[in-house]
Design a protein around this motif. Structure first.
Motif: not given
Length: 404
Positions: A84-97
């Motif tokens: 989901t969009p929430r999952d994408l945002r969490a994934w990006l956050s883990d990468l530093g974005v």
């Protein structure tokens, strides 16, 4: 196999280094060796172009609100529900974005984060997992047994990888390498394809020369309707017609009408926050050019209104109010593919299994815009690319007995 690689670990090829390809490569690389082939000198060139005006990376919509923006929604639903969009945002956050939600639910990297920085992070994430990125490698077709070939410097070689994931993109913005020139290669191995057509593009109107001075000027806070669908937002007058975020979601309706030879019409409400009686009352108390100020219209909006109404309408307050609330804009055509933000067409969805492998060639998997699906701008396109890339990669891992 490459230096430092275990010969006992299988190797998968990913062809295409856009968002779908980079996501797929990173997912695969947890369990297998990955070779990523990209035709340009650098991965993600279209990603950079798309982010030039602000990298709208996803949308905060969830559930049915999210799915209603996709077609065919029933095929894409499992992929969008799994990532989901929430999952994408969490994934990006883990990468530093880190991201924030802007207007109309659009999600962007935090202010000051440039698209090139995001792309470098995505590439580094894939490489840190062991993905080998090979640039200047152009997909050139298949062997008789459906093995992909890539060409570099005039020399072609066959990819002998056990599984191959294609993320070749569509046909919009060909200057980025998204040429759609792979259709015939897939047709040659028995895969049904559909011609590419413009999506998320401007529309052509029969504009008088007097509107040329307003080209590039915005139409703010408007509503547009085509068929049963209405969109609030903005549009921009162009040399050929109008374009913008209020236009793009209506393109599928207009495309269908144009292809069927039917009348394709946009209905423009220049004052969506004013009820018709109130607007008519304002106009009745004004005379001539004063009516523009009374209605609160800027010059571009007034000029467009005059271009598509007769003098008798402009002189009558009741008729003028009706025109402002429902100006008919006959659409002559969609703008060409190379001006479009995205395309529909490519590999027909009935050619792929649920895991996005080809029914005719299960060792070949597809992701991203090369599949025939559609979504408007607003973060939905990139969300779809990431979600299909992840889904196809997980399908490969499952087929190979890898992962969880």
């Amino acid at each position: 196999m490459g230096e430092g690689r275990s010969p006992d670990r299988p190797c998968v090829a990913v062809i295409g280094g856009g968002p779908a390809g980079l996501m797929a490569a990173a997912v695969l690389a947890r369990y297998v060796h990955v070779d990523l082939y990209e035709r340009n000198r650098h991965v993600g060139r279209k990603f950079l172009v798309a982010g030039a005006g602000g990298l709208n990376i996803t949308n905060q919509a969830e559930g049915e609100e999210l799915l209603q923006h996709y077609a065919p929604a029933e095929r894409l639903a499992p992929m969008l529900q799994a990532f989901t969009p929430r999952d994408l945002r969490a994934w990006l956050s883990d990468l530093g974005v880190e991201t924030f939600t802007g207007t109309s639910g659009r999600v962007f990297p935090v202010r000051g984060t440039k698209p090139a920085q995001v792309l470098r992070i995505l590439r580094r994430h894939a490489e840190d997992r062991g993905v080998r990125i090979l640039t200047g490698q152009v997909f050139s077709g298949f062997t008789d047994d459906a093995r992909p070939m890539v060409e570099q410097g005039g020399t072609a070689h066959v990819l002998e990888h056990e599984q191959v994931l294609f993320a070749l993109g569509g046909a919009s913005w060909s200057r980025t390498g998204s040429k759609g020139d792979w259709l015939e290669a897939f047709e040659a191995i028995g895969v049904r394809t559909l011609p590419f057509q413009s999506s998320n593009c401007g529309v052509e109107l029969d504009l008088p020369g007097s509107l040329a001075v307003h080209a590039g000027r915005p139409l703010k806070n408007i509503a547009l309707r085509a068929g049963p669908h209405e969109v609030r937002g903005e549009a921009t007058i162009t040399a050929h017609g109008i374009e913008g975020n209020a236009v793009y979601p209506l393109v599928p309706v207009l495309r269908k009408q144009l292809l069927a030879g039917e009348e394709a019409t946009l209905h423009l409400d220049l004052k969506p926050d004013l009820a018709l009686p109130e607007l008519e009352g304002r106009l009745r108390d004004a005379v001539g050019a004063e009516r523009r100020n009374a209605a609160g219209l800027d010059r571009p909006s007034w000029a467009l209104l005059k271009a598509f109404t007769g003098k008798e309408v402009m002189d009558d307050p009741g008729s003028l109010a009706l025109a402002m609330k429902g100006l008919r804009l006959p659409v002559q055509a969609l703008r060409p593919i190379d001006e479009a933000i995205s395309t529909v067409g490519g590999i027909a969805m009935d050619q792929v299994n649920e895991d996005l492998s080809l029914k005719a060639h299960p060792h070949l998997h597809l992701a991203g815009e090369m599949l025939d699906w559609d979504a408007p701008t607003g973060g939905f396109l990139l969300q779809g690319a990431f979600a299909t890339g992840r889904w196809a990669a997980q399908g490969i891992l499952k087929a190979m007995g890898k992962g969880s």
